[in-house]
Design an enzyme around this catalytic site. Structure first.
Site, PDB file in Angstrom:
ATOM      1  N   LYS A  64       1.108  -1.059   0.055  1.00 46.12           N
ATOM      2  CA  LYS A  64       0.012  -0.034   0.155  1.00 46.12           C
ATOM      3  C   LYS A  64       0.572   1.278   0.163  1.00 46.12           C
ATOM      4  O   LYS A  64       0.569   2.057  -0.818  1.00 46.12           O
ATOM      5  CB  LYS A  64      -1.167   0.070   1.244  1.00 46.12           C
ATOM      6  CG  LYS A  64      -1.904  -1.520   1.500  1.00 46.12           C
ATOM      7  CD  LYS A  64      -3.145  -1.328   2.286  1.00 46.12           C
ATOM      8  CE  LYS A  64      -4.013  -1.548   1.731  1.00 46.12           C
ATOM      9  NZ  LYS A  64      -4.353  -2.475   3.452  1.00 46.12           N
ATOM     10  N   ALA A  80      -0.601   0.797   5.692  1.00 42.56           N
ATOM     11  CA  ALA A  80      -1.123   0.351   7.139  1.00 42.56           C
ATOM     12  C   ALA A  80      -1.682  -0.939   6.456  1.00 42.56           C
ATOM     13  O   ALA A  80      -2.791  -0.590   5.520  1.00 42.56           O
ATOM     14  CB  ALA A  80      -2.026   0.961   8.619  1.00 42.56           C
ATOM     15  N   ASP A  81      -1.613  -2.211   7.602  1.00 42.57           N
ATOM     16  CA  ASP A  81      -2.834  -3.364   7.280  1.00 42.57           C
ATOM     17  C   ASP A  81      -2.613  -3.849   8.413  1.00 42.57           C
ATOM     18  O   ASP A  81      -1.893  -3.365   9.297  1.00 42.57           O
ATOM     19  CB  ASP A  81      -2.158  -4.234   5.863  1.00 42.57           C
ATOM     20  CG  ASP A  81      -3.639  -4.134   5.540  1.00 42.57           C
ATOM     21  OD1 ASP A  81      -4.076  -5.680   6.529  1.00 42.57           O
ATOM     22  OD2 ASP A  81      -4.183  -4.268   4.407  1.00 42.57           O
ATOM     23  N   GLN A  82      -3.726  -4.755   8.875  1.00 40.29           N
ATOM     24  CA  GLN A  82      -3.932  -5.492  10.598  1.00 40.29           C
ATOM     25  C   GLN A  82      -4.286  -7.278   9.198  1.00 40.29           C
ATOM     26  O   GLN A  82      -5.122  -7.231   8.300  1.00 40.29           O
ATOM     27  CB  GLN A  82      -5.004  -4.957  10.369  1.00 40.29           C
ATOM     28  CG  GLN A  82      -4.948  -5.568  12.278  1.00 40.29           C
ATOM     29  CD  GLN A  82      -6.232  -4.524  13.758  1.00 40.29           C
ATOM     30  OE1 GLN A  82      -7.202  -4.265  12.511  1.00 40.29           O
ATOM     31  NE2 GLN A  82      -5.622  -4.423  13.997  1.00 40.29           N
TER      32      GLN A  82
END
Length: 205
Positions: A64, A80-82
């Site tokens: 991203k 950001a990612d989760q």
């Protein structure tokens, strides 16, 4: 754009349209602009088959940040990612109310991990990526309790987040124990992010 707090020439660019992540940054005093990364998350996940969840979260965050940085090479970009993992299973955002009920039923009575990764890009290149993890234990819930929660929270809320819950809302009622920083649970670990921005001279104090 240089201010007492932010030392960048232009506002921080968030490679996400998540209102929660934007709200966390704005609450910390940042002027934030957003850009949709246009990344196919499931394709990245397929290409990263076999990676542990923490590493997958990092790859997603890098994808991203990299996609947006390629279009805005003059900006400081945050991606950001989760990833939610429970006993070897990865969970994604539920497609509908039935999927939300199924996810909550699968997590009920168990402890799951939320791996929140952040990737920082400067001058068009990724300069650092890190991941923080929180552990959440969901109460034992029967079908009636799960249905009541989903009905109260509503379709928009339960479909907006992996696991079918938002801890900052009614989702807090689902849990018996939480270990981890609140901003990590919300998907953007602020304290380590601020430390890295400070180390790079991007914060004024």
């Amino acid at each position: 754009m240089t201010t007492i707090l932010w030392r960048g020439a232009r506002p921080l660019l968030l490679a996400s349209t998540s209102p929660t992540r934007r709200g966390l940054l704005e609450g910390a005093g940042f002027s934030v602009e957003t850009a949709a990364p246009g990344v196919d998350e499931r394709a990245v996940e397929a290409a990263c088959a076999g990676l542990v969840p923490e590493a997958l979260a990092e790859r997603l965050a890098e994808a991203k940040a990299g996609a947006v940085a390629a279009r805005h090479s003059d900006r400081v970009v945050i991606g950001a990612d989760q990833v939610l993992a429970c006993e070897g299973t990865l969970f994604h955002k539920p497609a509908d109310l039935a999927s939300a009920r199924d996810q909550i039923a699968a997590l009920a009575g168990r402890t799951h991990a939320l791996h929140a990764a952040v990737s920082l890009a400067i001058d068009g290149s990724i300069v650092e990526t890190f991941v923080e993890t929180a552990h959440l234990t969901m109460r034992r819930l029967d079908a009636r309790q799960i249905a009541a929660y989903v009905a109260l929270a509503g379709a928009d809320k339960v479909r907006a987040s992996v696991g079918g819950y938002q801890l900052e809302g009614l989702g807090i009622h689902l849990f018996s124990e939480i270990a981890g920083d609140h901003s990590t649970i919300l998907g953007l670990p602020l304290l380590p992010l601020l430390a890295r921005l400070r180390d790079r001279g991007l914060l004024g104090f």
